[in-house]
Design a protein around this motif. Structure first.
Motif, PDB file in Angstrom:
ATOM      1  N   ASN A  88       2.116   1.769  -3.473  1.00 37.31           N
ATOM      2  CA  ASN A  88       0.995   2.219  -4.290  1.00 37.31           C
ATOM      3  C   ASN A  88       0.700   3.697  -4.014  1.00 37.31           C
ATOM      4  OD1 ASN A  88      -0.998   1.884  -6.173  1.00 37.31           O
ATOM      5  ND2 ASN A  88      -2.415   0.846  -4.812  1.00 37.31           N
ATOM      6  N   LYS A  89       0.756   4.083  -2.748  1.00 38.38           N
ATOM      7  CA  LYS A  89       0.505   5.473  -2.364  1.00 38.38           C
ATOM      8  C   LYS A  89       1.535   6.401  -3.001  1.00 38.38           C
ATOM      9  CE  LYS A  89       0.270   8.364   1.766  1.00 38.38           C
ATOM     10  NZ  LYS A  89       0.428   8.366   3.220  1.00 38.38           N
TER      11      LYS A  89
ATOM     12  N   PHE B 296       0.826  -1.207   0.000  1.00 35.87           N
ATOM     13  CA  PHE B 296       0.000   0.000   0.000  1.00 35.87           C
ATOM     14  C   PHE B 296       0.862   1.261   0.000  1.00 35.87           C
ATOM     15  CE2 PHE B 296      -3.545  -2.726   1.633  1.00 35.87           C
ATOM     16  CZ  PHE B 296      -4.409  -2.460   0.592  1.00 35.87           C
ATOM     17  N   GLU B 297       1.980   1.238   0.719  1.00 33.64           N
ATOM     18  CA  GLU B 297       2.875   2.397   0.739  1.00 33.64           C
ATOM     19  C   GLU B 297       3.463   2.649  -0.649  1.00 33.64           C
ATOM     20  OE1 GLU B 297       3.406   4.690   3.095  1.00 33.64           O
ATOM     21  OE2 GLU B 297       1.836   3.648   4.214  1.00 33.64           O
TER      22      GLU B 297
END
Length: 140
Positions: free
Chosen positions: A118-119, A115-116
């Motif tokens: 992707n962020k 997720f990091e």
């Protein structure tokens, strides 16, 4: 003889790129931005429709998706499903977990890491879009 595992068949590189991209939660537009200025969402869409893709483009995409080129070239969904069904569903042999009893990584940590990443990618996409807006404003 099982045709899902024995019959040679062509691997669809574009479809595999799409599968890996979707598993990572990456949009076609974000992949296009990572590939460079000459790429667009439409061009990525057309690329994903191609059965075979040139090695240099595969190498670029593999770096962006953080997967080996061989994974894109050799992934066969039918074989993967066959493997999962025959090795995991209802199987009494649970592989190394029976012998060692532990997992060497925390899946939540891996998910947070994904997720990091992707962020960060979306932040770069947003910055790029803001730059485009500024350029368009300055034209007028």
């Amino acid at each position: 003889m099982n045709t899902a595992t024995d019959a040679p068949k062509n691997i669809h590189h574009g479809r595999n790129i799409k599968r890996f991209r979707e598993m990572l939660g990456l949009k076609q537009e974000a992949l296009a931005i990572e590939l460079g200025d000459e790429w667009s969402q439409r061009r990525v869409s057309l690329l994903e429709a191609k059965e075979t893709i040139e090695d240099d483009i595969l190498a670029q995409i593999a770096v962006i998706l953080k997967v080996p080129v061989e994974a894109i070239k050799n992934f066969d969904e039918e074989k993967a499903i066959y493997n999962i069904q025959n090795n995991y569903e209802g199987s009494h042999n649970q592989g190394p977990l029976n012998n060692y009893g532990t997992i060497n990584f925390n899946p939540i940590d891996k998910l947070v890491e994904l997720f990091e990443e992707n962020k960060k990618l979306y932040e770069r996409l947003l910055a790029s879009e803001r730059e485009k807006v500024e350029v368009l404003k300055n034209r007028n």
